[in-house]
Design an enzyme around this catalytic site. Structure first.
Site, mmCIF file in Angstrom:
data_model
loop_
_atom_site.group_PDB
_atom_site.id
_atom_site.type_symbol
_atom_site.label_atom_id
_atom_site.label_comp_id
_atom_site.label_asym_id
_atom_site.label_seq_id
_atom_site.Cartn_x
_atom_site.Cartn_y
_atom_site.Cartn_z
ATOM 1 N N GLY A 152 49.936 44.239 30.909
ATOM 2 C CA GLY A 152 51.309 44.460 30.489
ATOM 3 C C GLY A 152 52.295 43.764 31.407
ATOM 4 N N SER A 153 53.450 43.395 30.878
ATOM 5 C CA SER A 153 54.516 42.837 31.709
ATOM 6 C C SER A 153 55.274 43.976 32.394
ATOM 7 C CB SER A 153 55.456 41.987 30.859
ATOM 8 O OG SER A 153 54.766 40.837 30.396
ATOM 9 N N GLY A 154 56.184 43.607 33.300
ATOM 10 C CA GLY A 154 56.943 44.614 34.035
ATOM 11 C C GLY A 154 56.470 44.748 35.469
ATOM 12 N N HIS A 155 55.455 43.941 35.841
ATOM 13 C CA HIS A 155 54.915 43.987 37.203
ATOM 14 C C HIS A 155 55.206 42.706 37.970
ATOM 15 C CE1 HIS A 155 52.903 47.494 35.743
ATOM 16 N NE2 HIS A 155 52.148 46.806 34.899
ATOM 17 N N HIS B 85 53.254 52.243 35.889
ATOM 18 C CA HIS B 85 53.882 52.232 34.565
ATOM 19 C C HIS B 85 54.785 53.438 34.404
ATOM 20 C CE1 HIS B 85 49.897 50.284 34.239
ATOM 21 N NE2 HIS B 85 50.605 49.345 33.678
ATOM 22 N N LYS C 215 42.818 45.035 35.527
ATOM 23 C CA LYS C 215 43.147 46.333 36.117
ATOM 24 C C LYS C 215 42.563 47.433 35.224
ATOM 25 C CE LYS C 215 47.705 45.872 36.475
ATOM 26 N NZ LYS C 215 47.823 44.666 35.607
ATOM 27 N N ASP D 171 43.495 47.381 28.639
ATOM 28 C CA ASP D 171 43.114 46.115 29.276
ATOM 29 C C ASP D 171 41.596 45.950 29.297
ATOM 30 O OD1 ASP D 171 45.716 45.349 29.720
ATOM 31 O OD2 ASP D 171 45.787 46.065 31.789
#
Lengths: 356, 356
Positions: free
Chosen positions: B56-59, B217, B107, B112
């Site tokens: 996921g994006s946001g990291h 998250h 991860k 994932d």
């Protein structure tokens, strides 16, 4: 507000010690805490012109984070948003200045102008060659006789730093810095104010609003504007800069004012590329936190006319920034403070590895 | 909450395009928007083992920001906090994998694991050598059968990346990655939750409190603890990691979860050096935003046992990170998407400069 600190009084000194510890031996500081907070390069060659900058803390990585190869020789750090003292600036100058002289790069605030200026006078009385330039890149307040110095200061650091590293003389570097200052323009936009350590957060900017033309010390923006997204934000900022742009190529500096996420910063870079001023932008610094305002949720955009010389100097290598590579930690040196704070001798010794 | 974006639906694709634009030509992406968001190195040599990671994006800067020399070959990006699809992962694998094969670094989250795992199966059906490792470094939830993957993932990227760059074979790299995963431990602490784009901010952590053992998250921490400053924060985090540390030297990774200021991060590094586990820490990565959780005001600490090989690999050079040097901008390539999204041919062409 909660923050990861122990005590407001020791925040800056503890943070500087942490920075030194994680710099892989590249940085040291003078032995003058708490009043003298001066970070210096350990690999400094006094045959070159020294670059000394600084000012209040809270703008990290400016200024201590830019001490190193191709940038600053020393950073004189004040407390959060407070100018360092004349003694501190003088200590910084004396610690790194040799026969080649020293250029002080100062942002245009009364305290900084005064204290760096007086320190320059005193250093000259010691027989040192000292020049000083004042950065005033903020175009937010068009009617102000003295524009503020903000993120465009980085252009001066980078170009003067590359010249000093290459061995240019003081007159050449000062003239180049003055040229950069003449051309550099900046403006910021923020969705929220910053949180000054130990103070309650000001709730000044309402829902659906943004501040345009704010200062990097939490000074209110020139106006509150309707906020409708990233595209409009960049267009508004570009529209304020455009009247000050000459024809020809420019380099842009896209600065994260603190807590803007990398997703937002990348998106702002994309919008900049779609903006009306994009055809004139040929190179970019950032997007990155470069001249922050603590945890401010905002960005600033700076522009500088670009020619071949500037392009080369702006692309020159700099000391490594923190990233995903490991470096040894824990060792750094505390050099004697040349103004004698906590030390009796005014020693003027260079702070360098295996120094005399 | 206000954010510098245009539309939640296009946030990630616009941010990726901005990243590419500011990468000085080092990065490209596959032509598969909006579903296939894959960032690849433009200088990739398929004779080497490819490293594909993502999630996921946001990291950010994870994972697209770590594509480049000595780190990842490709990053497969999902929407914010959402796993990328099997198709997207497969496209990433096919785009960069040659005869030397590919290692997927994943991860430990159900989505994932599932999507990268299925993509690996499908890539093997194309005759490719694909290995996969699952990172589970979070020690916050000791009773959970499947620990989460958090910032310790960077150790795997860096060590596998340095080995791949040096031409090691897939078995060697996969074994080294597995060894790192066995030894890596992490835990985080936060003073506030993150702001998910388009959603109201959760106000979960009260005044005087911090969350210990949170997820990246926005998952709630294992417990809320009293917060009394940076020193106690580091000591608490160190105390949670200590029982999982073996004897001998370690490398630490001090990660900014988002909006923690550089002043606070440097101060936390200083406190780490004063903590009971400091004598075992011989090298440091950071402090820096490496595996963020949007704008979370927190940090995480990761540890890995250190030997000479790991020290060398962790210190190996990596592609430049955004910093104070200018780079040309605006040019990047959109490579054909090998899974045929928006393209008819399953072309398997390498995405590299002057490619076939």
């Amino acid at each position: 507000m909660k923050q990861f600190m122990n005590d407001r009084e020791t925040l800056v000194t503890e943070a500087i010690d942490g920075l030194l510890r994680t710099a892989g031996g590249r940085l040291a500081r003078l032995d003058g805490y708490p009043h003298i907070k001066v970070v210096v390069r350990t690999d400094w060659d006094r045959a070159k012109v020294a670059l000394v900058s600084g000012g209040g803390s809270g703008h990290e990585p400016s200024h201590a984070g830019f001490v190193g190869q191709g940038m600053l020789t020393a950073a004189v750090c004040g407390d959060v948003f407070a100018s360092p003292s004349v003694d501190a600036v003088l200590a910084g100058i004396l610690a790194v200045t040799g026969k080649a002289g020293c250029l002080l790069i100062v942002k245009n605030y009364t305290g900084d102008r005064l204290n760096f200026g007086l320190a320059a006078e005193r250093a000259r009385a010691f027989g040192l060659k000292v020049a000083m330039v004042i950065v005033d890149d903020d175009v937010a307040l068009p009617d102000l006789p003295q524009a503020r110095g903000v993120a465009g200061t980085l252009f001066v650091h980078k170009i003067a730093g590359a010249l000093a590293e290459a061995g240019a003389d003081l007159d050449t570097i000062a003239a180049a810095a003055q040229g950069v200052i003449k051309g550099a323009i900046s403006i910021g936009m923020s969705l929220d104010t910053c949180t000054v350590p130990g103070s309650p957060k000001e709730d000044r900017i309402g829902q659906g609003k943004a501040e345009l033309g704010l200062g990097i010390h939490g000074e209110a923006g020139v106006e509150q504007v309707d906020f409708s997204g990233a595209r409009a934000a960049i267009q508004m900022v570009a529209a304020r800069l455009a009247p000050h742009m000459g024809k020809g190529d420019h380099v842009a500096l896209l600065n994260n004012l603190g807590s803007t996420t990398p997703l937002e910063m990348s998106l702002l870079a994309e919008e900049l590329a779609r903006s009306p001023i994009a055809p004139q932008i040929k190179a970019l610094i950032g997007p990155a936190p470069l001249m922050t305002s603590l945890d401010m949720h905002g960005f600033s955009l700076s522009l500088l006319p670009l020619d071949e010389d500037r392009a080369r100097l702006l692309a020159a290598p700099v000391a490594p920034m923190p990233g995903p590579a490991a470096c040894p930690w824990g060792r750094w040196r505390c050099g004697p403070c040349p103004t004698g704070w906590r030390r009796s001798s005014l020693c003027l010794r260079p702070i360098r590895r295996g120094g005399r």
